[in-house]
Design a protein around this motif. Structure first.
Motif, PDB file in Angstrom:
ATOM      1  N   LEU A 125       0.836  -1.199   0.000  1.00  0.00           N
ATOM      2  CA  LEU A 125       0.000   0.000   0.000  1.00  0.00           C
ATOM      3  C   LEU A 125       0.872   1.250   0.000  1.00  0.00           C
ATOM      4  O   LEU A 125       0.607   2.209  -0.747  1.00  0.00           O
ATOM      5  CB  LEU A 125      -0.927  -0.004   1.212  1.00  0.00           C
ATOM      6  N   LYS A 126       1.912   1.262   0.820  1.00  0.00           N
ATOM      7  CA  LYS A 126       2.829   2.416   0.835  1.00  0.00           C
ATOM      8  C   LYS A 126       3.520   2.568  -0.516  1.00  0.00           C
ATOM      9  O   LYS A 126       3.675   3.680  -1.029  1.00  0.00           O
ATOM     10  CB  LYS A 126       3.871   2.249   1.942  1.00  0.00           C
ATOM     11  N   PHE A 127       3.914   1.453  -1.111  1.00  0.00           N
ATOM     12  CA  PHE A 127       4.563   1.488  -2.424  1.00  0.00           C
ATOM     13  C   PHE A 127       3.629   2.103  -3.466  1.00  0.00           C
ATOM     14  O   PHE A 127       4.032   2.979  -4.241  1.00  0.00           O
ATOM     15  CB  PHE A 127       4.956   0.066  -2.828  1.00  0.00           C
ATOM     16  N   PHE A 128       2.377   1.665  -3.480  1.00  0.00           N
ATOM     17  CA  PHE A 128       1.416   2.180  -4.454  1.00  0.00           C
ATOM     18  C   PHE A 128       1.185   3.679  -4.253  1.00  0.00           C
ATOM     19  O   PHE A 128       1.113   4.441  -5.221  1.00  0.00           O
ATOM     20  CB  PHE A 128       0.085   1.429  -4.349  1.00  0.00           C
ATOM     21  N   LYS A 129       1.070   4.105  -3.012  1.00  0.00           N
ATOM     22  CA  LYS A 129       0.850   5.530  -2.747  1.00  0.00           C
ATOM     23  C   LYS A 129       2.054   6.367  -3.183  1.00  0.00           C
ATOM     24  O   LYS A 129       1.895   7.457  -3.751  1.00  0.00           O
ATOM     25  CB  LYS A 129       0.556   5.751  -1.263  1.00  0.00           C
ATOM     26  N   ASP A 130       3.246   5.857  -2.914  1.00  0.00           N
ATOM     27  CA  ASP A 130       4.462   6.582  -3.323  1.00  0.00           C
ATOM     28  C   ASP A 130       4.553   6.676  -4.842  1.00  0.00           C
ATOM     29  O   ASP A 130       4.896   7.725  -5.398  1.00  0.00           O
ATOM     30  CB  ASP A 130       5.706   5.887  -2.764  1.00  0.00           C
ATOM     31  N   GLU A 131       4.244   5.572  -5.521  1.00  0.00           N
ATOM     32  CA  GLU A 131       4.308   5.570  -6.979  1.00  0.00           C
ATOM     33  C   GLU A 131       3.204   6.445  -7.580  1.00  0.00           C
ATOM     34  O   GLU A 131       3.414   7.117  -8.595  1.00  0.00           O
ATOM     35  CB  GLU A 131       4.192   4.136  -7.507  1.00  0.00           C
ATOM     36  N   ALA A 132       2.033   6.437  -6.944  1.00  0.00           N
ATOM     37  CA  ALA A 132       0.944   7.290  -7.414  1.00  0.00           C
ATOM     38  C   ALA A 132       1.336   8.756  -7.308  1.00  0.00           C
ATOM     39  O   ALA A 132       1.071   9.551  -8.226  1.00  0.00           O
ATOM     40  CB  ALA A 132      -0.328   7.026  -6.601  1.00  0.00           C
ATOM     41  N   ARG A 133       1.973   9.128  -6.221  1.00  0.00           N
ATOM     42  CA  ARG A 133       2.417  10.516  -6.063  1.00  0.00           C
ATOM     43  C   ARG A 133       3.418  10.900  -7.151  1.00  0.00           C
ATOM     44  O   ARG A 133       3.306  11.980  -7.745  1.00  0.00           O
ATOM     45  CB  ARG A 133       3.033  10.732  -4.670  1.00  0.00           C
ATOM     46  N   LYS A 134       4.369  10.032  -7.425  1.00  0.00           N
ATOM     47  CA  LYS A 134       5.352  10.328  -8.475  1.00  0.00           C
ATOM     48  C   LYS A 134       4.665  10.551  -9.820  1.00  0.00           C
ATOM     49  O   LYS A 134       4.935  11.532 -10.518  1.00  0.00           O
ATOM     50  CB  LYS A 134       6.350   9.171  -8.594  1.00  0.00           C
ATOM     51  N   ASP A 135       3.777   9.629 -10.191  1.00  0.00           N
ATOM     52  CA  ASP A 135       3.109   9.721 -11.486  1.00  0.00           C
ATOM     53  C   ASP A 135       2.212  10.955 -11.572  1.00  0.00           C
ATOM     54  O   ASP A 135       2.171  11.647 -12.600  1.00  0.00           O
ATOM     55  CB  ASP A 135       2.271   8.457 -11.740  1.00  0.00           C
ATOM     56  N   LEU A 136       1.488  11.233 -10.492  1.00  0.00           N
ATOM     57  CA  LEU A 136       0.555  12.354 -10.504  1.00  0.00           C
ATOM     58  C   LEU A 136       1.288  13.693 -10.470  1.00  0.00           C
ATOM     59  O   LEU A 136       0.880  14.648 -11.140  1.00  0.00           O
ATOM     60  CB  LEU A 136      -0.414  12.236  -9.332  1.00  0.00           C
ATOM     61  N   GLU A 137       2.352  13.784  -9.711  1.00  0.00           N
ATOM     62  CA  GLU A 137       3.112  15.031  -9.693  1.00  0.00           C
ATOM     63  C   GLU A 137       3.672  15.345 -11.070  1.00  0.00           C
ATOM     64  O   GLU A 137       3.671  16.497 -11.507  1.00  0.00           O
ATOM     65  CB  GLU A 137       4.231  14.950  -8.661  1.00  0.00           C
ATOM     66  N   CYS A 138       4.127  14.322 -11.767  1.00  0.00           N
ATOM     67  CA  CYS A 138       4.661  14.502 -13.116  1.00  0.00           C
ATOM     68  C   CYS A 138       3.561  14.945 -14.077  1.00  0.00           C
ATOM     69  O   CYS A 138       3.737  15.899 -14.848  1.00  0.00           O
ATOM     70  CB  CYS A 138       5.309  13.207 -13.588  1.00  0.00           C
ATOM     71  N   ALA A 139       2.414  14.261 -14.039  1.00  0.00           N
ATOM     72  CA  ALA A 139       1.309  14.584 -14.945  1.00  0.00           C
ATOM     73  C   ALA A 139       0.741  15.969 -14.650  1.00  0.00           C
ATOM     74  O   ALA A 139       0.454  16.749 -15.572  1.00  0.00           O
ATOM     75  CB  ALA A 139       0.207  13.525 -14.831  1.00  0.00           C
ATOM     76  N   VAL A 140       0.574  16.289 -13.380  1.00  0.00           N
ATOM     77  CA  VAL A 140       0.023  17.594 -13.002  1.00  0.00           C
ATOM     78  C   VAL A 140       0.959  18.713 -13.433  1.00  0.00           C
ATOM     79  O   VAL A 140       0.524  19.742 -13.967  1.00  0.00           O
ATOM     80  CB  VAL A 140      -0.229  17.647 -11.482  1.00  0.00           C
ATOM     81  N   ALA A 141       2.256  18.535 -13.217  1.00  0.00           N
ATOM     82  CA  ALA A 141       3.216  19.571 -13.605  1.00  0.00           C
ATOM     83  C   ALA A 141       3.170  19.820 -15.110  1.00  0.00           C
ATOM     84  O   ALA A 141       3.222  20.973 -15.566  1.00  0.00           O
ATOM     85  CB  ALA A 141       4.616  19.163 -13.169  1.00  0.00           C
ATOM     86  N   ARG A 142       3.052  18.751 -15.879  1.00  0.00           N
ATOM     87  CA  ARG A 142       2.999  18.888 -17.332  1.00  0.00           C
ATOM     88  C   ARG A 142       1.748  19.644 -17.776  1.00  0.00           C
ATOM     89  O   ARG A 142       1.816  20.580 -18.582  1.00  0.00           O
ATOM     90  CB  ARG A 142       3.032  17.496 -17.978  1.00  0.00           C
ATOM     91  N   ALA A 144      -0.289  21.571 -15.862  1.00  0.00           N
ATOM     92  CA  ALA A 144      -0.344  22.915 -15.285  1.00  0.00           C
ATOM     93  C   ALA A 144       0.543  23.873 -16.072  1.00  0.00           C
ATOM     94  O   ALA A 144       0.215  25.052 -16.235  1.00  0.00           O
ATOM     95  CB  ALA A 144       0.079  22.877 -13.820  1.00  0.00           C
ATOM     96  N   GLY A 145       1.656  23.375 -16.582  1.00  0.00           N
ATOM     97  CA  GLY A 145       2.533  24.207 -17.388  1.00  0.00           C
ATOM     98  C   GLY A 145       1.873  24.641 -18.680  1.00  0.00           C
ATOM     99  O   GLY A 145       2.092  25.767 -19.153  1.00  0.00           O
ATOM    100  N   ARG A 146       1.046  23.778 -19.239  1.00  0.00           N
ATOM    101  CA  ARG A 146       0.380  24.091 -20.508  1.00  0.00           C
ATOM    102  C   ARG A 146      -0.683  25.181 -20.342  1.00  0.00           C
ATOM    103  O   ARG A 146      -0.948  25.939 -21.279  1.00  0.00           O
ATOM    104  CB  ARG A 146      -0.247  22.840 -21.097  1.00  0.00           C
ATOM    105  N   VAL A 147      -1.302  25.269 -19.154  1.00  0.00           N
ATOM    106  CA  VAL A 147      -2.343  26.292 -18.942  1.00  0.00           C
ATOM    107  C   VAL A 147      -1.831  27.438 -18.077  1.00  0.00           C
ATOM    108  O   VAL A 147      -2.604  28.318 -17.682  1.00  0.00           O
ATOM    109  CB  VAL A 147      -3.607  25.669 -18.300  1.00  0.00           C
TER     110      VAL A 147
END
Length: 235
Positions: A125-142, A144-147
């Motif tokens: 569960l901790k692994f999934f949450k950590d990986e979810a944060r990595k993926d989401l931070e990357c996607a959100v940054a991309r 958010a930069g476009r808008v």
């Protein structure tokens, strides 16, 4: 009024929780995602006898809903779990220390989890949450930069009613279970919430921004509708 009543179905008995609500206009029955115990909202002036009759009348609906539920997918060695849209086998590492590793040397990728067998669910569960944060931070940054918008913070939770949310102060929240889905599904939810940084509604202007960021919006929505219950059944 008791806290619950027992309903006899064809093959088992279920406990139906009773909740009084003075603002409710009628009896309302629902089946929470996280439980097999139905909940009956009892309006002001409602009686136990009427509640029992109402539940008995809806017994067929309860039985159908319970039967259609996706079986739980426990995070234990020897079972399978989706991760980034691909089925993974869970294996105990046989050592007490270390990090969760992904191995690709068989028909299915393997999640190798260290620690005692009873600790596997917690560590995964901790692994999934950590990986979810990595993926989401990357996607959100991309996105958010476009808008040209700034994100105040990102939180990872286990929400049941929604996959993501956006507050007016720029804080975004997401379900960790998105990391179990194919990457394009997570990408869509990230784009959806970033679009709310531009329009805090679901107007045509909002959807235009969302589609600009994630052209696959419709396909992702259909996927979540069809497979969302499978993600909620994990763990």
């Amino acid at each position: 009024m008791p806290d619950s009543i027992t309903l006899a179905l064809a093959e088992r008995q279920v406990s139906v929780r009773l909740r009084r609500n003075a603002r409710a206009k009628k009896y309302i029955l629902r089946l929470p995602l996280e439980s097999d115990s139905p909940v009956l909202t009892v309006p002001k002036g409602g009686t136990l006898a009427t509640a029992q009759k109402f539940v008995q009348k809806q017994s067929g609906w309860i039985e159908e809903r319970l039967a259609s539920r996706t079986p739980r997918a426990d995070l234990v060695p020897g079972s399978h779990v989706p991760f980034r849209g691909q089925r993974h086998f869970i294996e105990s590492a046989g050592r007490l220390r270390g990090l969760v590793e992904v191995r690709h040397d068989g028909p299915d990728p393997v999640l190798v989890v260290p620690g005692e067998p009873q600790a596997v669910p917690r560590k995964l569960l901790k692994f999934f949450k950590d990986e979810a944060r990595k993926d989401l931070e990357c996607a959100v940054a991309r996105h958010a930069g476009r808008v040209d918008r700034k994100v105040a913070a990102i939180s990872i939770r286990d929400t049941r009613s929604r996959w993501g949310s956006c507050a007016s102060n720029g804080r975004l929240s997401f379900s960790w279970r998105l990391v179990l889905a194919p990457p394009e599904i997570l990408d869509y939810v990230a784009a959806h919430e970033v679009a709310h940084l531009v329009h805090m509604d679901h107007s045509e202007r909002f959807w235009q921004v969302c589609f600009d960021l994630a052209p696959h919006t419709r396909q992702a929505q259909k996927w979540l509708k069809a497979h969302g219950a499978q993600l909620h059944a994990v763990g």
